[in-house]
Design a protein around this motif. Structure first.
Motif, mmCIF file in Angstrom:
data_model
loop_
_atom_site.group_PDB
_atom_site.id
_atom_site.type_symbol
_atom_site.label_atom_id
_atom_site.label_comp_id
_atom_site.label_asym_id
_atom_site.label_seq_id
_atom_site.Cartn_x
_atom_site.Cartn_y
_atom_site.Cartn_z
ATOM 1 N N ALA A 256 0.839 -1.201 0.000
ATOM 2 C CA ALA A 256 0.000 0.000 0.000
ATOM 3 C C ALA A 256 0.868 1.243 0.000
ATOM 4 N N ASP A 257 0.457 2.238 -0.760
ATOM 5 C CA ASP A 257 1.128 3.541 -0.787
ATOM 6 C C ASP A 257 0.045 4.608 -0.736
ATOM 7 N N ALA A 258 -0.027 5.329 0.378
ATOM 8 C CA ALA A 258 -1.074 6.334 0.562
ATOM 9 C C ALA A 258 -0.655 7.714 0.085
ATOM 10 N N GLY A 259 0.506 7.836 -0.535
ATOM 11 C CA GLY A 259 0.949 9.129 -1.032
ATOM 12 C C GLY A 259 1.684 9.932 0.020
ATOM 13 N N ALA A 260 2.184 11.087 -0.397
ATOM 14 C CA ALA A 260 2.974 11.943 0.485
ATOM 15 C C ALA A 260 2.070 12.815 1.354
ATOM 16 N N ASN A 261 2.565 13.162 2.537
ATOM 17 C CA ASN A 261 1.836 14.100 3.397
ATOM 18 C C ASN A 261 1.664 15.428 2.675
ATOM 19 N N LYS A 262 0.600 16.143 2.997
ATOM 20 C CA LYS A 262 0.342 17.402 2.290
ATOM 21 C C LYS A 262 -0.294 18.421 3.210
ATOM 22 N N SER A 263 -0.219 19.678 2.803
ATOM 23 C CA SER A 263 -0.890 20.787 3.487
ATOM 24 C C SER A 263 -1.877 21.411 2.519
ATOM 25 N N VAL A 264 -3.087 21.711 3.033
ATOM 26 C CA VAL A 264 -4.139 22.268 2.189
ATOM 27 C C VAL A 264 -4.832 23.399 2.938
ATOM 28 N N LYS A 265 -5.590 24.182 2.206
ATOM 29 C CA LYS A 265 -6.378 25.254 2.796
ATOM 30 C C LYS A 265 -7.785 24.760 3.131
ATOM 31 N N ALA A 266 -8.335 25.280 4.223
ATOM 32 C CA ALA A 266 -9.698 24.937 4.597
ATOM 33 C C ALA A 266 -10.650 25.262 3.448
ATOM 34 N N GLY A 267 -11.614 24.391 3.222
ATOM 35 C CA GLY A 267 -12.591 24.604 2.166
ATOM 36 C C GLY A 267 -12.216 23.998 0.836
ATOM 37 N N SER A 268 -10.986 23.499 0.712
ATOM 38 C CA SER A 268 -10.559 22.911 -0.555
ATOM 39 C C SER A 268 -10.915 21.429 -0.623
ATOM 40 N N ARG A 269 -11.057 20.914 -1.826
ATOM 41 C CA ARG A 269 -11.322 19.492 -2.020
ATOM 42 C C ARG A 269 -9.971 18.761 -2.006
ATOM 43 N N VAL A 270 -9.844 17.773 -1.132
ATOM 44 C CA VAL A 270 -8.575 17.072 -0.951
ATOM 45 C C VAL A 270 -8.689 15.673 -1.554
ATOM 46 N N LYS A 271 -7.722 15.320 -2.384
ATOM 47 C CA LYS A 271 -7.712 13.992 -2.985
ATOM 48 C C LYS A 271 -6.632 13.141 -2.322
ATOM 49 N N LEU A 272 -7.029 11.942 -1.906
ATOM 50 C CA LEU A 272 -6.092 10.960 -1.367
ATOM 51 C C LEU A 272 -5.839 9.924 -2.450
ATOM 52 N N SER A 273 -4.580 9.676 -2.754
ATOM 53 C CA SER A 273 -4.266 8.794 -3.874
ATOM 54 C C SER A 273 -3.500 7.557 -3.424
ATOM 55 N N GLY A 274 -4.036 6.397 -3.794
ATOM 56 C CA GLY A 274 -3.340 5.137 -3.562
ATOM 57 C C GLY A 274 -2.861 4.519 -4.859
ATOM 58 N N LEU A 275 -2.731 5.338 -5.908
ATOM 59 C CA LEU A 275 -2.389 4.828 -7.234
ATOM 60 C C LEU A 275 -0.998 4.206 -7.295
ATOM 61 N N LYS A 276 -0.131 4.555 -6.349
ATOM 62 C CA LYS A 276 1.212 3.976 -6.347
ATOM 63 C C LYS A 276 1.274 2.646 -5.608
ATOM 64 N N SER A 277 0.134 2.211 -5.065
ATOM 65 C CA SER A 277 0.086 0.880 -4.457
ATOM 66 C C SER A 277 0.270 -0.155 -5.562
ATOM 67 N N ARG A 278 0.836 -1.304 -5.205
ATOM 68 C CA ARG A 278 1.098 -2.293 -6.250
ATOM 69 C C ARG A 278 1.064 -3.711 -5.689
ATOM 70 N N ASP A 279 0.893 -4.653 -6.593
ATOM 71 C CA ASP A 279 0.937 -6.066 -6.251
ATOM 72 C C ASP A 279 2.101 -6.693 -6.997
ATOM 73 N N PRO A 280 2.976 -7.444 -6.320
ATOM 74 C CA PRO A 280 4.142 -8.034 -6.985
ATOM 75 C C PRO A 280 3.779 -8.913 -8.176
ATOM 76 N N GLU A 281 2.610 -9.581 -8.110
ATOM 77 C CA GLU A 281 2.188 -10.422 -9.239
ATOM 78 C C GLU A 281 1.392 -9.648 -10.279
ATOM 79 N N GLY A 282 1.194 -8.368 -10.050
ATOM 80 C CA GLY A 282 0.484 -7.541 -11.020
ATOM 81 C C GLY A 282 -1.011 -7.697 -10.997
ATOM 82 N N GLU A 283 -1.573 -8.244 -9.912
ATOM 83 C CA GLU A 283 -3.016 -8.439 -9.847
ATOM 84 C C GLU A 283 -3.736 -7.136 -9.502
#
Length: 345
Positions: A256-283
């Motif tokens: 699992a890779d939850a991405g880098a820590n970030k700072s945002v402004k109140a009221g903004s839409r925040v995206k959490l990305s796990g796209l860098k998560s991977r499976d060794p067998e490619g599943e």
């Protein structure tokens, strides 16, 4: 005139220096119990808060939750559907002594690191209300000696038998990660969950080619066969025999890779990305996002690779922490990954 001018300049410098040394005006915060305090389970402590520059506070709700627990606090109504809501430990009002604080019971059946979350409700007149929060981490110690350790599971524990049965969440398979429910019996007659190493529990596997001990007290199926798990805490120990019989197809757990820590402004839409998560067998992966720190925020697409939430209004920078677990098609789990989102005014 020159002497008066010098006096005025000296006075201005003195005032400026005093202002520079004056403590900043903080937002709402818990002042008692303090961060890092050790509290005895089952006792009563005094809760105090500093309202700081947050005006218009109507009430303050207090909640306890474990360091490893997901944030379950969402609203007053404990019967709300769609989410579990933690019980309110205390509600503080202006009439109480101290204001918005007072006697707070430390949960009698807890042990180890606990978070105390205080949520202040602020009136905005016709616009309704908004919430601000603060939280501190404390350590809860049992007031009595540990007398015995037991497991809340079948004995011996059989994993993978009876047509790939699901003993802990989903189908038992190679690479699966799970936590043993371990209970400590204490001399005060209270049973406390001691599964976490933070409560003083350690784990040893007699056969690491069958059951492997991971960090944070988690166990992983790595092969078929038998193993004995020894659990120790405060000089007491007990054992659990485990028999593993799962599909022996090799399977490496995903990462699992939850991405880098970030700072945002109140009221903004925040995206959490796990796209860098991977499976060794490619599943393909199944995703599960959850919140583990900060006042509860509505989390959208929690079962997708990318989740999101709306950064709430804050008076001072506040940190929200989220956990990501991924699972492959064979049922193997990743270790949890975490990401911190710092929300600024």
């Amino acid at each position: 005139m020159r002497r008066d001018a010098r006096r005025r300049i000296s006075h201005l410098v003195l005032v400026t220096a005093c202002l520079a040394l004056a403590p900043p005006v903080h937002a709402f915060q818990i002042t008692e119990p303090p961060e890092g305090a050790t509290l005895a389970a089952g006792t009563t402590v005094t809760a105090r808060v500093n309202l700081g520059k947050d005006a218009g506070i109507i009430k303050v709700r207090y909640y306890w939750y474990g360091e490893r627990d997901e944030v379950l606090v969402e609203q007053d109504d404990s019967t709300a559907t769609g989410s579990i809501v933690a019980p309110v430990a205390m509600i503080g009002s202006i009439e109480q002594d101290p204001p918005f604080g007072g006697p707070l019971n430390v949960p009698h059946d807890t042990i180890g690191p606990m978070r105390l979350l205080a949520v202040a409700e602020i009136s905005r007149g016709r616009l309704g209300t908004r919430s601000v929060f603060d939280e501190v981490m404390v350590n809860v110690a049992p007031p009595a000696a540990l007398t015995a350790i037991d497991f809340e599971t079948e004995k011996p524990l059989q994993l993978g038998r009876a047509g790939q049965s699901s003993a802990f969440g989903h189908v038992d398979s190679m690479g699966k990660v799970f936590e043993l429910p371990v209970i400590g019996e204490f001399a005060d007659g209270v049973a406390r969950r001691i599964s976490s190493p933070a409560s003083g529990t350690s784990y040893i596997s007699s056969n690491s080619t069958v059951i492997k001990v991971l960090g944070d007290g988690l166990l992983q199926i790595v092969g078929n066969g038998k193993a004995t798990i020894t659990v120790s805490n405060r000089g007491r120990r007990t054992t659990l025999d485990v028999d593993v019989n799962v599909n022996d197809e090799p399977n490496e757990p995903p990462l699992a890779d939850a991405g880098a820590n970030k700072s945002v402004k109140a009221g903004s839409r925040v995206k959490l990305s796990g796209l860098k998560s991977r499976d060794p067998e490619g599943e393909a992966l199944y995703y599960s996002w959850s919140q583990v720190r900060g006042n509860k925020v509505p989390l959208l697409d929690a079962n997708n690779s990318e989740a999101s939430f709306l950064a709430p209004t804050v008076s001072e920078p506040r940190t929200y922490r989220f956990k990501l677990r991924v699972t492959d098609k064979k049922g193997a789990d990743s270790l949890p990954a975490f990401v911190d989102v710092r929300v600024e005014p």
